[in-house]
Design a protein around this motif. Structure first.
Motif, PDB file in Angstrom:
ATOM      1  N   THR A  28       0.825  -1.213   0.000  1.00 49.50           N
ATOM      2  CA  THR A  28       0.000   0.000   0.000  1.00 49.50           C
ATOM      3  C   THR A  28       0.859   1.262   0.000  1.00 49.50           C
ATOM      4  N   TYR A  29       2.065   1.149   0.593  1.00 49.53           N
ATOM      5  CA  TYR A  29       2.931   2.331   0.719  1.00 49.53           C
ATOM      6  C   TYR A  29       3.775   2.570  -0.523  1.00 49.53           C
ATOM      7  N   CYS A  30       3.629   1.696  -1.523  1.00 54.56           N
ATOM      8  CA  CYS A  30       4.530   1.739  -2.676  1.00 54.56           C
ATOM      9  C   CYS A  30       3.800   1.961  -3.990  1.00 54.56           C
ATOM     10  N   GLY A  68      13.521  -2.853  -8.210  1.00 55.67           N
ATOM     11  CA  GLY A  68      12.364  -2.754  -9.101  1.00 55.67           C
ATOM     12  C   GLY A  68      11.327  -1.849  -8.447  1.00 55.67           C
ATOM     13  N   GLY A  69      10.090  -2.109  -8.703  1.00 59.74           N
ATOM     14  CA  GLY A  69       9.394  -3.345  -8.982  1.00 59.74           C
ATOM     15  C   GLY A  69      10.085  -4.550  -8.338  1.00 59.74           C
ATOM     16  N   GLU A  70       9.727  -5.710  -8.803  1.00 58.34           N
ATOM     17  CA  GLU A  70      10.316  -6.923  -8.239  1.00 58.34           C
ATOM     18  C   GLU A  70      11.287  -7.526  -9.251  1.00 58.34           C
ATOM     19  N   VAL A 121      15.842  -8.034   1.895  1.00 62.62           N
ATOM     20  CA  VAL A 121      14.514  -8.626   1.748  1.00 62.62           C
ATOM     21  C   VAL A 121      13.506  -7.762   2.500  1.00 62.62           C
ATOM     22  N   SER A 122      12.435  -7.386   1.817  1.00 63.69           N
ATOM     23  CA  SER A 122      11.413  -6.564   2.471  1.00 63.69           C
ATOM     24  C   SER A 122      10.472  -7.444   3.269  1.00 63.69           C
ATOM     25  N   LEU A 123      10.364  -7.169   4.536  1.00 61.80           N
ATOM     26  CA  LEU A 123       9.448  -7.927   5.417  1.00 61.80           C
ATOM     27  C   LEU A 123       8.961  -6.934   6.481  1.00 61.80           C
ATOM     28  N   ALA A 160      12.046  -3.114   6.802  1.00 63.70           N
ATOM     29  CA  ALA A 160      10.637  -3.003   7.175  1.00 63.70           C
ATOM     30  C   ALA A 160      10.220  -1.534   7.234  1.00 63.70           C
ATOM     31  N   VAL A 161       9.230  -1.176   6.441  1.00 66.88           N
ATOM     32  CA  VAL A 161       8.655   0.172   6.517  1.00 66.88           C
ATOM     33  C   VAL A 161       7.650   0.163   7.662  1.00 66.88           C
ATOM     34  N   VAL A 162       7.672   1.205   8.496  1.00 67.99           N
ATOM     35  CA  VAL A 162       6.729   1.241   9.627  1.00 67.99           C
ATOM     36  C   VAL A 162       5.705   2.353   9.402  1.00 67.99           C
ATOM     37  N   TYR A 190       8.291   5.740   6.895  1.00 74.08           N
ATOM     38  CA  TYR A 190       7.391   5.817   5.732  1.00 74.08           C
ATOM     39  C   TYR A 190       7.636   7.138   4.997  1.00 74.08           C
ATOM     40  N   MET A 191       8.012   7.033   3.710  1.00 72.77           N
ATOM     41  CA  MET A 191       8.344   8.241   2.930  1.00 72.77           C
ATOM     42  C   MET A 191       7.219   8.570   1.944  1.00 72.77           C
ATOM     43  N   PRO A 192       7.113   9.833   1.547  1.00 71.69           N
ATOM     44  CA  PRO A 192       6.039  10.245   0.627  1.00 71.69           C
ATOM     45  C   PRO A 192       6.330   9.831  -0.810  1.00 71.69           C
ATOM     46  N   LEU A 193       6.341   8.529  -1.056  1.00 76.03           N
ATOM     47  CA  LEU A 193       6.707   8.010  -2.378  1.00 76.03           C
ATOM     48  C   LEU A 193       5.660   7.040  -2.889  1.00 76.03           C
ATOM     49  N   ASP A 194       4.511   7.008  -2.215  1.00 76.23           N
ATOM     50  CA  ASP A 194       3.457   6.067  -2.589  1.00 76.23           C
ATOM     51  C   ASP A 194       2.562   6.701  -3.640  1.00 76.23           C
ATOM     52  N   THR A 318       5.395   6.528  -8.774  1.00 72.48           N
ATOM     53  CA  THR A 318       5.422   5.952  -7.425  1.00 72.48           C
ATOM     54  C   THR A 318       6.672   5.086  -7.271  1.00 72.48           C
ATOM     55  N   MET A 319       6.887   4.598  -6.037  1.00 75.52           N
ATOM     56  CA  MET A 319       8.148   3.939  -5.705  1.00 75.52           C
ATOM     57  C   MET A 319       8.429   2.728  -6.590  1.00 75.52           C
ATOM     58  N   HIS A 320       7.402   1.949  -6.932  1.00 74.34           N
ATOM     59  CA  HIS A 320       7.675   0.740  -7.719  1.00 74.34           C
ATOM     60  C   HIS A 320       8.227   1.092  -9.094  1.00 74.34           C
TER      61      HIS A 320
END
Ligand code: SAM
Ligand code: SF4
Length: 324
Positions: A28-30, A68-70, A121-123, A160-162, A190-194, A318-320
Motif C-alpha cells: 500500500t505504501y509503494c 524494481g518493482g520486483e 529482503v522486504s518484510l 521493514a517500513v513502519v 514511511y516516505m512520501p513516495l506512494d 510511485t516507488m515501484h
C-alpha cells in the motif's frame, strides 16, 4: 575517467538499477492497487542496462543494487546479474539486490552463483494478517524465500517500513524474530513516495518512536555511523539494527547514490521531481561520450536532498516505478 560529483561536493559511489516496474505484490505504501504498468517496449533491454551500468562503473560507481518493482519478475534476471558481475574487472566491488523474496526460493543458489553479494529482503511484519494488509499478499512464500536464501549461504538483511495504524505493533515481534534468526534488520520511516495523495506525516513512525518501543524490553546503544543511510544501533549489546529516518533526520549531506528507472531515467535523488532520460538518449543513438556528458551534468545539478524540500514530490511516479 572522472568521478561523478555533485555541486554539494558529494562523490557518487552507489547506483540502483530498476530492472522492471512490474511487481507481484501491491504494497500500500509503494503502489496503487491497480497500477498502470509502463509499456513493455519502453523498459530497458539487457544490453542497454549493461551499457549504462558499465558507463557508471567507469565513472567511479563501485556498488550496484538491482531493484524494481520486483527484480525476480524479469525473465532474463540471471543473465542480467552475470553480465553486470562481469564489470568487476572495471571496478565494480559489490553487486546487491532488493527483493520481496516471494519468488526467490527456486533461484536463490543460482543468484548467489551468478554474482549477487547480498540481498535486502522486504518484510514489514511477522504477523500474517498485518503482512497481508500491508502488501495485499501472503507471507508464506516470503518466509520460504528467506529460508532458501539462508540455505544458499546468502548474506541478507531485512527491511521493514513502519506505518502508524498498520504495523507499529509489529516493531518488537519482528525485531525479536529477526534477532532469533540472526538476520540484521533495518526499519524505514514511511516516505512520501506512494500513490499520490496517500502519504500523511502523521502516519510516519519516527526513529525516536521506534527506539522507544524497543527500549521497553531491550537495551539499545547508538554506534558510530559510516556512509550507510541507516542510523546504526546495537540491541542488547550484540544485534545490529539500522533505522532509515529520512523524514525525521534526513541523511542527505553525504549522499553517494544515484538511481536509474526501468526505462533508463536517471534520478539523482529519490525526491527529484524530474529525471534525465538516458534510455531515450541511447535509443536516439548517442555515443558513450555524449551519454557521459548528460550523466555528469545531471549529477552536478543534484539537489541538496529531502531536507531542502520535505513532503510529497509532485511527479506521477510511485516507488515501484522509481526503483526503491
Ligand atoms: N520489490 C522489492 C522489494 O520490495 O524489496 C524491491 C523494490 S521496493 C520499491 C524497494 C524498497 O522500497 C522496499 O524495501 C520497500 O519497503 C521500500 N519502499 C517502497 N515504498 C516506500 C515508502 N513509501 N517509504 C519507504 N520505503 C518504501
Ligand atoms: Fe512490490 Fe517492493 Fe513495491 Fe512491495 S515494495 S509493491 S514488493 S516493489
Amino acid at each position: 575517467m572522472s568521478p561523478l560529483i555533485d555541486r554539494h561536493g558529494r562523490t557518487k559511489r552507489k547506483l540502483r538499477i530498476s530492472l522492471t516496474d512490474r511487481c507481484n505484490f501491491r504494497c500500500t505504501y509503494c503502489m496503487p492497487e491497480h497500477p498502470d504498468w509502463l509499456p513493455r517496449a519502453s523498459l530497458l533491454e539487457r544490453h542497454e542496462i549493461l551499457r549504462l551500468a558499465g558507463l557508471f562503473v567507469d565513472h567511479g560507481i563501485d556498488q550496484i543494487r538491482l531493484t524494481g518493482g520486483e527484480p525476480l519478475l524479469r525473465r532474463d534476471l540471471l543473465e542480467c546479474v552475470r553480465e553486470i558481475d562481469g564489470l568487476r574487472e572495471r571496478g565494480l566491488a559489490r553487486l546487491s539486490m532488493t527483493t520481496n523474496a516471494s519468488r526467490i526460493a527456486p533461484k536463490a543458489r543460482e543468484l548467489v552463483a551468478a554474482g549477487i553479494d547480498d540481498f535486502n529482503v522486504s518484510l514489514d511484519a511477522f504477523d500474517p494478517e498485518t503482512f497481508r494488509r500491508l502488501t495485499r499478499r501472503e507471507i508464506a512464500p516470503v518466509l520460504d524465500g528467506i529460508d532458501a536464501l539462508a540455505d544458499a549461504g546468502a548474506t541478507m538483511k531485512l527491511n521493514a517500513v513502519v506505518i502508524r495504524g498498520d504495523n507499529e505493533k509489529d516493531i518488537v515481534p519482528l525485531l525479536e524474530w529477526a534477532m532469533a534468526r540472526g538476520l540484521p534488520l533495518r526499519y524505514i520511516e514511511y516516505m512520501p513516495l506512494d500513490a499520490p495523495g496517500q502519504w500523511n506525516r502523521s502516519q510516519v513512525v519516527t526513529e525516536a518512536e521506534i527506539l522507544d518501543a524497543i527500549r521497553v524490553n531491550h537495551r539499545v546503544d547508538e554506534v558510530p555511523r559510516g556512509h550507510d543511510p541507516a542510523t546504526p544501533f546495537l540491541v542488547d549489546g550484540h544485534y545490529p539494527l539500522g533505522i532509515i529516518s529520512t523524514v525525521s533526520h534526513p541523511f542527505c549531506a553525504t549522499c553517494d547514490r544515484l538511481r536509474i528507472t526501468a526505462t533508463g531515467e536517471l534520478f539523482t535523488c529519490l525526491f527529484s521531481p524530474i529525471g534525465t532520460p538516458l534510455g531515450a538518449r541511447m535509443r536516439e543513438g548517442v555515443d558513450d561520450e555524449a551519454l557521459a556528458v548528460h550523466v555528469a551534468r545531471a549529477v552536478w545539478l543534484k539537489d541538496a536532498g529531502y531536507a531542502s524540500r520535505p513532503g510529497p514530490v509532485d511527479r506521477p511516479l510511485t516507488m515501484h516505478a522509481m526503483g526503491g
